[in-house]
Design a protein around this motif. Structure first.
Motif: not given
Length: 147
Positions: A20-22, A114-125
């Motif tokens: 897949a495209i990552l 797609v990883p959960r965008p912004g939810c790791g180090g990005g600080g969003l829920e």
């Protein structure tokens, strides 16, 4: 645009390389050496796995701004923030969704992880981000979280 819901899977992003495209969540900062700043999460992993990636990606940011780019090697950038030390920005995630769908249509990509965008180090829920993705993504897009 959405088929009625985001398809979520569990597992390791890199297990899908070559199948897949990552999407690699990124920021728009470039170092004085011309390298994209890729300090944490999947961006750091991509930088470490693919020598020269930070330089190639940095050149794209310098010439075109903080956008979705085909990075080669089965990867695409997915900007979530302008500053690597800031909080991810929902408006930028929305922009990246639109750009990624457009690029996927143009390239004929059938599967994008797609990883959960912004939810790791990005600080969003995830509850903040999921509705943004659902507005844009269809069945080609799989959102992965750690298994």
């Amino acid at each position: 645009m959405s088929s009625g819901g985001t398809i979520e899977i569990r597992g390791e992003l890199w297990d899908h390389l070559g199948r897949a495209i990552l999407a690699i969540t990124t920021c728009g900062r470039v170092s004085k050496r011309g390298e994209a700043v890729m300090l944490r999460g999947c961006a750091r992993q991509a930088r470490d796995r693919f020598p020269g990636l930070a330089q190639r990606f940095g050149a794209l940011i310098l010439s075109g701004g903080n956008h979705v780019y085909d990075l080669g090697d089965g990867m695409v950038s997915f900007p979530v923030e302008d500053d690597p030390f800031g909080i991810a920005e929902p408006r930028l995630i929305e922009q990246s969704c639109r750009e990624l769908v457009s690029l996927a249509n143009q390239k004929g990509w059938k599967r994008i992880v797609v990883p959960r965008p912004g939810c790791g180090g990005g600080g969003l829920e995830w509850a903040q981000v999921r509705p943004i993705l659902e507005r844009h993504f269809d069945e080609r897009f799989l959102v992965i979280s750690a298994g």
